[in-house]
Design a protein around this motif. Structure first.
Motif, mmCIF file in Angstrom:
data_model
loop_
_atom_site.group_PDB
_atom_site.id
_atom_site.type_symbol
_atom_site.label_atom_id
_atom_site.label_comp_id
_atom_site.label_asym_id
_atom_site.label_seq_id
_atom_site.Cartn_x
_atom_site.Cartn_y
_atom_site.Cartn_z
ATOM 1 N N VAL A 50 0.979 -1.140 0.001
ATOM 2 C CA VAL A 50 0.546 -0.117 0.185
ATOM 3 C C VAL A 50 0.713 1.021 -0.203
ATOM 4 C CG1 VAL A 50 -1.717 1.172 1.042
ATOM 5 C CG2 VAL A 50 -1.768 -1.218 1.030
ATOM 6 N N PHE A 51 0.797 1.713 -0.943
ATOM 7 C CA PHE A 51 1.620 3.321 -0.885
ATOM 8 C C PHE A 51 0.896 4.723 -0.231
ATOM 9 C CE2 PHE A 51 3.072 0.350 -3.594
ATOM 10 C CZ PHE A 51 4.746 0.364 -4.040
ATOM 11 N N MET A 52 1.754 5.151 -0.029
ATOM 12 C CA MET A 52 0.690 6.585 0.557
ATOM 13 C C MET A 52 1.589 7.909 -0.724
ATOM 14 S SD MET A 52 0.072 6.055 4.137
ATOM 15 C CE MET A 52 -1.528 6.875 4.633
ATOM 16 N N LYS A 53 0.780 8.922 -0.602
ATOM 17 C CA LYS A 53 1.741 10.187 -0.950
ATOM 18 C C LYS A 53 0.762 11.054 -0.309
ATOM 19 C CE LYS A 53 3.839 13.439 -3.408
ATOM 20 N NZ LYS A 53 4.986 13.330 -2.802
ATOM 21 N N ASP A 54 1.620 11.674 1.135
ATOM 22 C CA ASP A 54 0.976 13.142 2.085
ATOM 23 C C ASP A 54 -0.241 12.546 2.919
ATOM 24 O OD1 ASP A 54 2.668 14.959 0.423
ATOM 25 O OD2 ASP A 54 1.053 15.619 -1.538
ATOM 26 N N ASP A 55 0.339 11.466 3.654
ATOM 27 C CA ASP A 55 -1.162 10.508 3.937
ATOM 28 C C ASP A 55 -2.355 10.103 3.848
ATOM 29 O OD1 ASP A 55 0.813 11.053 6.355
ATOM 30 O OD2 ASP A 55 0.633 12.748 6.385
ATOM 31 N N LYS A 56 -2.158 9.537 2.214
ATOM 32 C CA LYS A 56 -3.162 9.648 1.146
ATOM 33 C C LYS A 56 -3.258 7.988 0.785
ATOM 34 C CE LYS A 56 -6.228 14.259 1.043
ATOM 35 N NZ LYS A 56 -5.111 15.215 0.473
ATOM 36 N N VAL A 57 -3.512 7.161 0.588
ATOM 37 C CA VAL A 57 -3.222 6.210 0.195
ATOM 38 C C VAL A 57 -3.280 6.801 -1.556
ATOM 39 C CG1 VAL A 57 -4.363 3.431 -0.423
ATOM 40 C CG2 VAL A 57 -3.892 4.404 2.234
ATOM 41 N N VAL A 58 -2.434 6.453 -2.455
ATOM 42 C CA VAL A 58 -2.698 6.602 -3.570
ATOM 43 C C VAL A 58 -2.500 5.673 -4.710
ATOM 44 C CG1 VAL A 58 -1.832 8.962 -3.303
ATOM 45 C CG2 VAL A 58 0.238 6.890 -3.044
ATOM 46 N N GLN A 59 -2.019 4.016 -4.525
ATOM 47 C CA GLN A 59 -2.044 2.909 -4.882
ATOM 48 C C GLN A 59 -1.362 1.907 -4.146
ATOM 49 O OE1 GLN A 59 -1.162 2.377 -8.776
ATOM 50 N NE2 GLN A 59 -0.925 4.527 -9.359
ATOM 51 N N TYR A 60 -2.640 0.974 -4.648
ATOM 52 C CA TYR A 60 -1.941 -0.909 -4.115
ATOM 53 C C TYR A 60 -2.208 -1.460 -4.688
ATOM 54 C CZ TYR A 60 -6.084 -2.700 -5.002
ATOM 55 O OH TYR A 60 -7.625 -3.516 -5.218
ATOM 56 N N ALA A 61 -0.775 -3.165 -4.028
ATOM 57 C CA ALA A 61 -0.474 -3.806 -5.336
ATOM 58 C C ALA A 61 -0.264 -5.485 -4.929
ATOM 59 C CB ALA A 61 0.920 -3.745 -5.962
ATOM 60 N N GLU A 62 -0.781 -6.166 -4.882
ATOM 61 C CA GLU A 62 -1.388 -7.300 -4.419
ATOM 62 C C GLU A 62 0.097 -7.755 -5.270
ATOM 63 O OE1 GLU A 62 -4.496 -9.248 -5.414
ATOM 64 O OE2 GLU A 62 -6.157 -7.974 -4.835
ATOM 65 N N VAL A 63 0.909 -8.645 -4.568
ATOM 66 C CA VAL A 63 1.878 -9.196 -4.475
ATOM 67 C C VAL A 63 2.111 -10.835 -4.098
ATOM 68 C CG1 VAL A 63 4.915 -9.862 -4.153
ATOM 69 C CG2 VAL A 63 3.251 -7.537 -4.079
ATOM 70 N N ASP A 64 2.089 -11.810 -5.424
ATOM 71 C CA ASP A 64 1.939 -13.612 -5.219
ATOM 72 C C ASP A 64 3.286 -13.583 -4.642
ATOM 73 O OD1 ASP A 64 -0.350 -13.836 -6.622
ATOM 74 O OD2 ASP A 64 0.029 -13.570 -8.534
ATOM 75 N N ARG A 65 3.493 -15.073 -3.304
ATOM 76 C CA ARG A 65 4.027 -15.071 -3.201
ATOM 77 C C ARG A 65 5.015 -16.005 -3.821
ATOM 78 N NH1 ARG A 65 2.005 -17.402 2.828
ATOM 79 N NH2 ARG A 65 4.349 -17.362 2.726
ATOM 80 N N GLN A 66 4.629 -16.795 -4.335
ATOM 81 C CA GLN A 66 5.769 -17.359 -5.143
ATOM 82 C C GLN A 66 6.398 -18.388 -4.558
ATOM 83 O OE1 GLN A 66 6.381 -13.778 -7.965
ATOM 84 N NE2 GLN A 66 6.980 -15.382 -9.608
ATOM 85 N N GLY A 67 6.207 -19.045 -3.824
ATOM 86 C CA GLY A 67 7.213 -19.737 -3.093
ATOM 87 C C GLY A 67 8.297 -19.321 -2.123
ATOM 88 N N ALA A 68 7.790 -17.969 -1.669
ATOM 89 C CA ALA A 68 9.059 -16.941 -0.959
ATOM 90 C C ALA A 68 7.753 -16.391 0.122
ATOM 91 C CB ALA A 68 9.485 -15.819 -1.845
ATOM 92 N N ASP A 69 9.060 -15.257 0.600
ATOM 93 C CA ASP A 69 8.293 -14.579 1.826
ATOM 94 C C ASP A 69 8.480 -12.781 1.292
ATOM 95 O OD1 ASP A 69 6.605 -16.114 2.954
ATOM 96 O OD2 ASP A 69 8.081 -16.900 4.568
#
Length: 135
Positions: free
Chosen positions: A95-114
């Motif tokens: 979750v990405f913020m700019k000036d204390d507001k959420v501006v974008q988010y992304a889902e990251v597949d685990r793919q056998g990783a943490d």
């Protein structure tokens, strides 16, 4: 009749404002870019700033099963998590913020990783590395 019209207008303004300020765009392309980096088992780090094509000043990484309450508390604002990460173990949420507001988010597949941030609480454009730990 005027009271009813006034009430309906206020309700519409509130609902429109709530959805406008609560819905950050899902950055599918960022998720795909991260996926291709993680796909190469020789990679151990992801530099987010080289992939992000938008302005941001903080990036938060949420693990599987993170709660809505925990996300809101860390962000300091309400972000309605559309990924339902509190029920999932197949993704991480960025979750990405700019000036204390959420501006974008992304889902990251685990793919056998943490994924880890190391000792930092959140990412910044100058400290943007996510570490990949394979299992």
């Amino acid at each position: 009749m005027r009271k009813l019209i006034f009430f309906v207008l206020i309700l519409l303004i509130l609902l429109t404002g709530y959805s406008f300020f609560n819905n950050a765009p899902h950055n599918v392309e960022l998720g795909k870019s991260i996926y291709s980096i993680v796909e190469d088992v020789n990679n151990t780090e992801i530099s987010i700033n080289t992939l992000a094509d938008f302005d941001w000043d903080k990036g938060f990484l949420y693990t599987p099963y993170s709660t809505q309450k925990g996300i809101d508390e860390q962000l300091g604002v309400h972000f309605k998590d559309p990924s339902n990460i509190d029920w999932r173990d197949d993704i991480y949420l960025l979750v990405f913020m700019k000036d204390d507001k959420v501006v974008q988010y992304a889902e990251v597949d685990r793919q056998g990783a943490d994924f880890k941030l190391g000792e930092k609480e959140y990412l910044t454009p100058s400290d943007d590395v996510i570490f990949i730990e394979r299992y």
